[in-house]
Structure formats: C-alpha cells, structure tokens
Design a protein around this motif. Sequence first.
Motif, PDB file in Angstrom:
ATOM      1  N   VAL A  84    -135.868  -5.334 -40.811  1.00  0.00           N
ATOM      2  CA  VAL A  84    -135.201  -5.765 -39.588  1.00  0.00           C
ATOM      3  C   VAL A  84    -136.298  -6.292 -38.673  1.00  0.00           C
ATOM      4  O   VAL A  84    -137.184  -5.536 -38.252  1.00  0.00           O
ATOM      5  N   ASP A  86    -137.406  -6.940 -35.543  1.00  0.00           N
ATOM      6  CA  ASP A  86    -137.220  -6.700 -34.114  1.00  0.00           C
ATOM      7  C   ASP A  86    -138.457  -6.014 -33.530  1.00  0.00           C
ATOM      8  O   ASP A  86    -138.360  -5.228 -32.591  1.00  0.00           O
ATOM      9  N   GLY A 173    -141.528  -5.869 -37.301  1.00  0.00           N
ATOM     10  CA  GLY A 173    -140.218  -5.323 -37.622  1.00  0.00           C
ATOM     11  C   GLY A 173    -140.330  -3.925 -38.197  1.00  0.00           C
ATOM     12  O   GLY A 173    -141.346  -3.249 -38.021  1.00  0.00           O
ATOM     13  N   GLU A 201    -133.266  -8.421 -43.075  1.00  0.00           N
ATOM     14  CA  GLU A 201    -131.957  -7.769 -42.993  1.00  0.00           C
ATOM     15  C   GLU A 201    -131.220  -8.125 -41.720  1.00  0.00           C
ATOM     16  O   GLU A 201    -130.070  -7.780 -41.547  1.00  0.00           O
ATOM     17  N   GLY A 202    -131.921  -8.768 -40.813  1.00  0.00           N
ATOM     18  CA  GLY A 202    -131.320  -9.092 -39.530  1.00  0.00           C
ATOM     19  C   GLY A 202    -132.270  -8.674 -38.419  1.00  0.00           C
ATOM     20  O   GLY A 202    -133.366  -8.200 -38.646  1.00  0.00           O
ATOM     21  N   SER A 203    -131.870  -8.836 -37.218  1.00  0.00           N
ATOM     22  CA  SER A 203    -132.687  -8.471 -36.058  1.00  0.00           C
ATOM     23  C   SER A 203    -131.768  -8.087 -34.916  1.00  0.00           C
ATOM     24  O   SER A 203    -130.553  -8.278 -34.970  1.00  0.00           O
ATOM     25  N   SER A 204    -132.381  -7.517 -33.909  1.00  0.00           N
ATOM     26  CA  SER A 204    -131.590  -7.128 -32.735  1.00  0.00           C
ATOM     27  C   SER A 204    -132.289  -7.563 -31.458  1.00  0.00           C
ATOM     28  O   SER A 204    -133.436  -7.979 -31.502  1.00  0.00           O
TER      29      SER A 204
END
Length: 204
Positions: A84, A86, A173, A201-204
């Motif tokens: 991830v 972030d 991340g 996997e994505g980020s926020s």
Amino acid sequence: MRVLRAGDTALLVEADDLATAHRLNTALRDEPIPGVVDVVVGEQTVLVILDPSADLDLLAARLPRLRLPESAGGDTEPVEIPVVYDGADLDEVADDTGLSREEVVHRHAAAEYTVAYLGFSPGFGYLTGLDPRLHVARRASPRTSVPAGSVAIAGPYAAVYPSRSPGGWRLLGRTGLRLWDVTRDPPSLLRPGTRVRFVPEGSS
C-alpha cells in the motif's frame, strides 16, 4: 576469486562481483561442505564460518574449485510483496526527484529487484535494481521507530523493514507480508540472490 583467512575459524572469499558471491553462497548452501557452519554474504564477499576442527588450508584450496550454479535464483519466481503506497516520505521523494507521486509509485513497482545481502536487522534485505531516478539520500534525521513492514528506499537500494526499529530510509509504503518469522524455516523470507517484485495494492 581470492580466499583469505578471517581469524581461526573463518575464511573470507573476495568474489569478482555480486553475482559470483550469490552463486557461491547458493553452492555452499545447496551442497554443504563438511566443516562449514554458516555462510554470510556481503557486497562482493562471502564469509565462510567453519567448525573449529576444520582444516582451513584444505577448505581454502577447495572453495575456488567449487562448481557454481549458473545463477543464484535459478528459475524460481520472484517473491511478490504487496504494497500500500501511502508512506510518510512519498511526497518528499516526489519533490526531490521531480516526479509525480504516481510516477514514483510506478517506477518503484515496475522494477525487478535482487537481494544483494542481508544486514542491519534479521531478515532485512538490501535490494538492488531500484530505478536510478529514485536514488535519494537517507533522511537527515533518522526516525527513532519505523514500523515493521515499512517499504523504503535509500541510495541505490530498496528494502522492507522486517521488524520495528530505528531507521533513516525514505518510507514509500507498507506491506502486511512477514519478512522475518522465527516459527518459519528458514525464518527469513529473503536470502541473497532472491528476486523480488513489489505489487501495488492501493493507497490512501
């Protein structure tokens, strides 16, 4: 390669390059030689730790004649590490490199890495293969505590912190994958020569 004594119970092999060091490490681990207790890979060196009763001269003469595998990783698939993106330093890395946040993530995830050697803490692999545009200096002031699973870069290397520890690498991340687990055999998910890929996997 050159073989030197390293005290009374070890030999230091100076390899021609990192790939040769990895191939020697693989050869010694896949087909153990009697008297060899442990093998520690460095950057273009291999420390061969011996039983006190071993004949150092005999082993020193044998090491350069070992048949080395074609590659340390063989045909095994890369270890995939889900990330991830972030991290606390992601925007700072983007500013330092002149890239967008998205381009930093893309370049980091697009590369294929190889574990050069393990060090700093158990299971901490120094990964080569980082995109040159992402070569950034460590933080001027290291953090006193970096969470386990933090995905980071510094200089020409990428890494994942296997446990909570101080550290000055730039955090991009995090992953939930456990790189060091004392209940696993071997405890370290990574070993010198292992290929690695980071999978967003994505980020926020």
